[in-house]
Enzyme design. Structure first.
Site, PDB file in Angstrom:
ATOM      1  N   ASP A 290       0.878  -1.168   0.000  1.00  0.00           N
ATOM      2  CA  ASP A 290       0.000   0.000   0.000  1.00  0.00           C
ATOM      3  C   ASP A 290       0.913   1.215   0.000  1.00  0.00           C
ATOM      4  O   ASP A 290       1.747   1.370   0.894  1.00  0.00           O
ATOM      5  CB  ASP A 290      -0.875   0.018   1.258  1.00  0.00           C
ATOM      6  N   ASP A 448     -13.314  -3.726  -1.312  1.00  0.00           N
ATOM      7  CA  ASP A 448     -13.037  -3.381   0.089  1.00  0.00           C
ATOM      8  C   ASP A 448     -14.319  -3.521   0.906  1.00  0.00           C
ATOM      9  O   ASP A 448     -14.948  -2.523   1.271  1.00  0.00           O
ATOM     10  CB  ASP A 448     -12.535  -1.931   0.184  1.00  0.00           C
TER      11      ASP A 448
END
Ligand code: 1PR
Length: 593
Positions: A290, A448
């Site tokens: 990330d 998500d």
């Protein structure tokens, strides 16, 4: 090496026709404007006959590889691998460049029909046939293999170059095999292929939905096969002409050795028996980074607890777990089967303004020879100067910078909502446009979801499951609500509904995160992974929650996930990738070693 006499099959040689240009087929052509100009302005039939020069080494330097890149996709990986092996690249701009090549690599990308269109319209098809018929050194990769056959069913039938008997067809997903065939699989080498001498029982990387089948008519060509539901052609070889369905440039060190053997055929490389135990498609272990700018503006690898990436201090600075290029290179050396970058602030920043991210991709792809996925911010965008960028342009820039796959998060949620509401595929969503141009195997949808407990399945219109662990108020059921903008906003769509919708819209793979368990180290959300991997027939990557090697074997044993991804445990060096793989092997789960 002496080349055998050629008896080319010629029943369906390419039809060379006067171009009738559709604007779209040239949209994504070669970066070199002269290539486009010459093909557009030519108004003659390409029925001239070509002659290939007799010697390969007289006028072209021995350190040059001629590359046929017609601009329909990412061939940066191939370029990087060639350069890594010490060769310079000469790009094909005219058919004569093919005829004059001393060695030619053709990494076909995109769809079969578009590729044949371009090859026919530019005169490249005829030049390619002439070059190959003269047994000149040739290596086709992926679509570069398929195009040698008579025809393909991809959006077709469409005629191919017709050099090898056979039709290219789609994998059959009705027998439970996920399509596209993505991942590391084993080869069954059927004859001395020269370039495959180091492969032995090691896996190589495939990513494709179509394949050619071995038959009596083409058996003289086939040098290896692979099994995925059925036995298909993994490579062909005849004299100096080679083609592979897999991607050597993305197959780690074994892939580099294949390219090396093609590029240095006369050197005295001894045959090394490939160590390994490859027998079928391996489960993949993926390292995820990330990435975002910290408060000083440096691009760092970060990792959140349930998506909160800020330290628990007064300053609340962004957690910094390392430098993206260094970490990605390390994970490659450690044996990661893929590396993913998620630009986690891409939803609010414009990624093409994020030059450091593009640089990260460029540098990483120079040294990392396994697939690279990048996500974050893929959507239509208008910048401060009023310039409009389509999501396709954003994705193209990522591909040009070294991505092999792109991943779409928020924009896929909006597209799926719209599709479920109207039942209409507009063809205009980022998902549809990018998969149409680059193929669905190049498009990942990142989900998500957040778990929402309910007392009764009928409380919501979304697919619920009976959960393994009850909710805070004893609820026995839950649904998984999709979120956008980095988990900040819940949307009126479930992960199950979204997964099925994006599969229909053209996604080739699903990256399944979980806001609840991300960064917690307590294991994957098995209920969620099972729900989604049973719902779709494209590969699903289980993500979020890994804290130990056992969590990987658990997710592979209890669900139909094709790959498992982790971030925190690798960044914090709690469990090395090799330890995960050794554990999986011990548990009888096939992995690439
Ligand atoms: O919406 O198209 O711009 O894409 C944004 C992308 O960034 C999405 O793929 C989304 O998943 C990701 N993202 C956005 N915010 C965050 C955040 O953490 N604040 N990261 C974020 C998502 C999940 C995984 C993580 C796994 C494994 N993080 O990337 O790597 O959960 O972690 P673990 O092994 O440590 O548990 P768009």
């Amino acid at each position: 090496m002496e080349s055998p006499p050629f008896h080319f099959y010629s029943a369906s040689r390419p039809t060379v026709f006067l171009p009738s240009y559709s604007s779209s087929s040239f949209l994504f052509l070669h970066k070199n404007p002269s290539f486009i100009k010459s093909s557009r302005s030519t108004n003659v039939s390409y029925s001239r006959s070509f002659s290939v020069r007799a010697s390969s080494s007289s006028s072209t330097s021995d350190s040059v590889v001629t590359l046929l890149d017609y601009g329909a996709g990412n061939v940066r990986s191939v370029r990087n691998a060639i350069k890594h092996l010490g060769f310079d690249i000469k790009d094909v701009q005219t058919p004569e460049d093919i005829l004059n090549a001393s060695r030619l690599i053709f990494p076909g990308v995109g769809a079969f029909g578009n590729a044949m269109d371009v090859l026919n319209k530019t005169g490249m098809a005829e030049a390619l046939c002439a070059y190959i018929e003269k047994d000149r050194p040739f290596l086709g990769i992926c679509l570069g293999l398929q195009l040698l056959f008579e025809s393909s069913e991809e959006n077709g039938p469409v005629k191919g170059l017709g050099l090898i008997p056979g039709t290219v067809g789609r994998f059959d997903s009705s027998n439970g095999f996920r399509v596209p065939h993505i991942g590391w699989n084993a080869l069954h080498i059927t004859k001395d292929s020269g370039i495959l001498d180091d492969v032995g029982k090691r896996h190589v990387y495939f990513v494709h939905s179509y394949r050619a089948m071995p038959s009596d008519n083409n058996k003289e060509w086939v040098s290896s096969t692979c099994n995925y539901g059925d036995t298909f052609i993994a490579s062909i070889r005849r004299g100096n002409v080679h083609a592979v369905q897999f991607h050597p440039e993305k197959s780690g060190d074994v892939g580099l050795s294949i390219l090396r053997r093609f590029l240095y055929p006369k050197s005295q490389m001894t045959k090394k028996p490939g160590e390994g135990k490859a027998s079928k498609l391996a489960q993949r272990v993926i390292a995820c980074l990330d990435v975002r700018a910290n408060d000083k503006g440096d691009l760092v690898v970060t990792k959140g607890d349930q998506y909160d990436v800020r330290e628990n201090t007064n300053e609340k600075e962004v957690r910094n777990l390392g430098k993206p290029v260094e970490l990605a290179s390390q994970y490659y050396l450690d044996g990661a089967d893929e590396v993913s970058f998620l630009n986690i602030t891409g939803f609010r920043d414009f990624p093409l303004g994020d030059l450091p991210m593009l640089q990260v991709l460029k540098y990483t792809s120079e040294n990392v020879f396994v697939p690279l996925t990048v996500g974050g911010g893929i959507r239509d965008f208008t910048d401060a100067n009023g310039r409009h960028y389509t999501s396709l342009e954003v994705a193209s820039e990522y591909f040009r910078s070294g991505a092999d796959k792109i991943s779409i998060g928020s924009d896929a949620v909006y597209a799926a909502e719209e599709y479920l509401r109207t039942g209409v595929k507009t063809g205009k969503t980022s998902l549809e446009q990018i998969s149409r141009v680059y193929g669905n195997q190049a498009v990942v949808v990142s989900i998500d979801p957040r778990r929402v407990y309910v007392k009764n399945p009928t409380d919501v219109q979304f697919k619920t499951i009976r959960v393994s662990n009850r909710g805070p108020n004893g609820e026995e059921y839950a649904w998984y609500q999709c979120t956008v903008n980095g988990g900040r906003e819940g949307r009126p769509i479930g992960a199950y509904e979204l997964a099925k919708a994006v599969e229909e819209l053209g996604a080739g793979e699903i990256l399944l995160n979980s806001v609840n368990v991300s960064g917690q180290g307590k294991g994957f959300d098995i209920d969620l992974v099972k729900l989604i991997s049973d719902a779709v027939s494209i590969p699903v990557i289980a993500s979020s929650g890994a804290g130990a090697a056992e969590h990987f074997s658990e997710v592979f044993a209890k669900t139909n996930a094709s790959a498992a991804l982790a971030a925190g445990i690798f960044h914090r060096k709690e469990v090395p990738i090799q330890t995960v793989k050794e554990h999986l092997l011990k548990e009888g789960i096939e992995v690439r070693i």
